[in-house]
Write a protein that holds these residues in place. Structure first.
Motif, PDB file in Angstrom:
ATOM      1  N   LYS A 293     -25.055  -7.793 -14.519  1.00  0.00           N
ATOM      2  CA  LYS A 293     -23.947  -7.105 -15.270  1.00  0.00           C
ATOM      3  C   LYS A 293     -23.430  -5.997 -13.945  1.00  0.00           C
ATOM      4  CE  LYS A 293     -21.457  -7.187 -18.393  1.00  0.00           C
ATOM      5  NZ  LYS A 293     -21.521  -8.554 -18.998  1.00  0.00           N
ATOM      6  N   ASP A 294     -24.648  -5.723 -13.316  1.00  0.00           N
ATOM      7  CA  ASP A 294     -24.580  -4.814 -12.154  1.00  0.00           C
ATOM      8  C   ASP A 294     -23.959  -5.458 -10.912  1.00  0.00           C
ATOM      9  OD1 ASP A 294     -25.524  -2.581 -13.350  1.00  0.00           O
ATOM     10  OD2 ASP A 294     -27.537  -2.384 -12.199  1.00  0.00           O
ATOM     11  N   LEU A 295     -24.278  -6.467 -10.560  1.00  0.00           N
ATOM     12  CA  LEU A 295     -23.811  -7.302  -9.744  1.00  0.00           C
ATOM     13  C   LEU A 295     -22.288  -7.738  -9.893  1.00  0.00           C
ATOM     14  CD1 LEU A 295     -24.975  -8.583  -7.029  1.00  0.00           C
ATOM     15  CD2 LEU A 295     -25.371 -10.615  -8.178  1.00  0.00           C
ATOM     16  N   GLU A 296     -21.950  -7.771 -11.189  1.00  0.00           N
ATOM     17  CA  GLU A 296     -20.569  -8.164 -11.555  1.00  0.00           C
ATOM     18  C   GLU A 296     -19.697  -7.043 -11.436  1.00  0.00           C
ATOM     19  OE1 GLU A 296     -19.883  -9.624 -15.430  1.00  0.00           O
ATOM     20  OE2 GLU A 296     -21.128 -11.459 -15.165  1.00  0.00           O
ATOM     21  N   ILE A 297     -20.248  -5.879 -11.539  1.00  0.00           N
ATOM     22  CA  ILE A 297     -19.518  -4.554 -11.400  1.00  0.00           C
ATOM     23  C   ILE A 297     -19.334  -4.297  -9.951  1.00  0.00           C
ATOM     24  CG2 ILE A 297     -19.437  -1.973 -11.581  1.00  0.00           C
ATOM     25  CD1 ILE A 297     -21.177  -2.327 -14.066  1.00  0.00           C
ATOM     26  N   LEU A 298     -20.268  -4.555  -9.147  1.00  0.00           N
ATOM     27  CA  LEU A 298     -20.282  -4.322  -7.506  1.00  0.00           C
ATOM     28  C   LEU A 298     -19.264  -5.257  -6.908  1.00  0.00           C
ATOM     29  CD1 LEU A 298     -24.259  -3.869  -7.001  1.00  0.00           C
ATOM     30  CD2 LEU A 298     -22.311  -2.294  -6.036  1.00  0.00           C
ATOM     31  N   LYS A 299     -19.358  -6.493  -7.510  1.00  0.00           N
ATOM     32  CA  LYS A 299     -18.473  -7.517  -6.979  1.00  0.00           C
ATOM     33  C   LYS A 299     -16.935  -6.970  -7.311  1.00  0.00           C
ATOM     34  CE  LYS A 299     -17.777 -12.197  -8.015  1.00  0.00           C
ATOM     35  NZ  LYS A 299     -18.085 -13.581  -8.639  1.00  0.00           N
ATOM     36  N   SER A 300     -16.494  -6.488  -8.599  1.00  0.00           N
ATOM     37  CA  SER A 300     -15.336  -6.112  -8.659  1.00  0.00           C
ATOM     38  C   SER A 300     -14.747  -4.965  -7.907  1.00  0.00           C
ATOM     39  CB  SER A 300     -15.423  -5.584 -10.166  1.00  0.00           C
ATOM     40  OG  SER A 300     -14.071  -5.690 -10.815  1.00  0.00           O
TER      41      SER A 300
END
Lengths: 154, 156
Positions: free
Chosen positions: A8-15
């Motif tokens: 989830k963190d990675l998805e937020i960072l990616k965004s």
């Protein structure tokens, strides 16, 4: 998957990295993209900031549109006056990246400029003040790729 | 394209964007002495004009384990560049690739920035490129230390 970072963190960072929303409530928009609540995104962003995972948020600019050219400069920094030289180079706002590299040309930095004469004046100044003979001035002809997605791709 | 004073101030003003606020553009607009709505509208306009490609979080890649990085310069014939460009687009370990002017002291024209988590991975990545480019003629310039990395500043 990036080491020690949750999905989830990675998805937020990616965004945040790919397209930070230019809206009053950007974290609400990111939440909608990822189907998570705004307050959760916001909480995680604060953690990323605290842990210095994010250095800042800013614009990626089209330098050509701003009539700017860029070059990569390399030089052999003398042991004597090394610190002064780095301080001098880093004081220029037109120089955004500067690295120590494993080569006889050990200092490599990027420089943006409008006119060649402006660039040459700076390089001559460096040569003169720090008694440097050889400088590599490797002007950009074309950008082939600029994509810093490696941190979440692998 | 020449920017007006406000546009210039906006481009240079992102250091006051407050990441840890639920309305991050608020503090920035206050520093620029304009309304938040106006700031958002102006940034969106700069995006439409193609001056701002995107707004992006700058990530500290070392925090993701990427501690072995290298600038590798190659001698690539201009007739091969197009094909190579397509190939490296798929390789995420190459972040930057530029064609540069050569000098009598430096004949390598094609620059790639390569990222890895270990020395062994870096070696493998460079080897992959060498095979792809069909050459062993390159200059490996390992990153020893970051001396400066800052946001771009527009002087106008």
């Amino acid at each position: 998957m990036a080491k020690g970072i949750e999905k989830k963190d990675l998805e937020i960072l990616k965004s945040l990295h790919n397209d930070f929303p230019v809206l009053e409530r950007p974290y609400k928009e990111i939440g909608e993209r990822l189907n998570i609540p705004e307050r959760y995104v916001f909480k995680r962003v604060k953690t990323f900031k605290r842990k210095n995972l994010i250095r800042g948020i800013g614009p990626n600019l089209n330098l050509e549109r701003l009539c700017l050219k860029t070059t990569l400069i390399a030089l052999k920094a003398p042991k004597k006056k090394f610190k002064e030289l780095i301080k001098f180079i880093n004081s220029y706002r037109s120089i955004t990246h500067n690295y120590l590299r494993d080569n006889e040309f050990n200092i490599w930095f990027t420089l943006s400029y409008k006119e060649r004469k402006e660039k040459n004046a700076l390089l001559n100044k460096i040569k003169k003040i720090f008694n440097i003979q050889e400088i590599l001035d490797l002007e950009t002809i074309d950008r082939i790729k600029l994509k810093t997605n490696f941190f979440y791709e692998t | 394209m020449k920017l007006n004073k406000l546009e210039k101030n906006i481009i240079n003003g992102f250091s006051s964007l407050k990441i840890d606020s639920i309305t991050p553009f608020k503090a920035m607009s206050e520093d620029l002495n304009i309304e938040q709505d106006e700031l958002i509208e102006k940034i969106q306009k700069l995006k439409k004009m193609g001056i701002i490609k995107k707004i992006s979080a700058r990530i500290d890649y070392s925090k993701f384990g990427y501690s072995k990085n290298s600038l590798v310069a190659w001698d690539i014939k201009s007739s091969k560049v197009k094909k190579i460009a397509r190939q490296i687009d798929r390789l995420s370990f190459v972040s930057h690739a530029y064609i540069r002017k050569t000098t009598p002291d430096f004949r390598y024209n094609f620059f790639t920035m390569i990222h890895a988590r270990s020395k062994a991975d870096l070696f493998d990545n460079i080897n992959d490129l060498a095979r792809l480019f069909c050459t062993t003629d390159f200059k490996q310039l390992d990153t020893l230390k970051e001396l400066k990395k800052s946001a771009f500043f527009y002087n106008g």
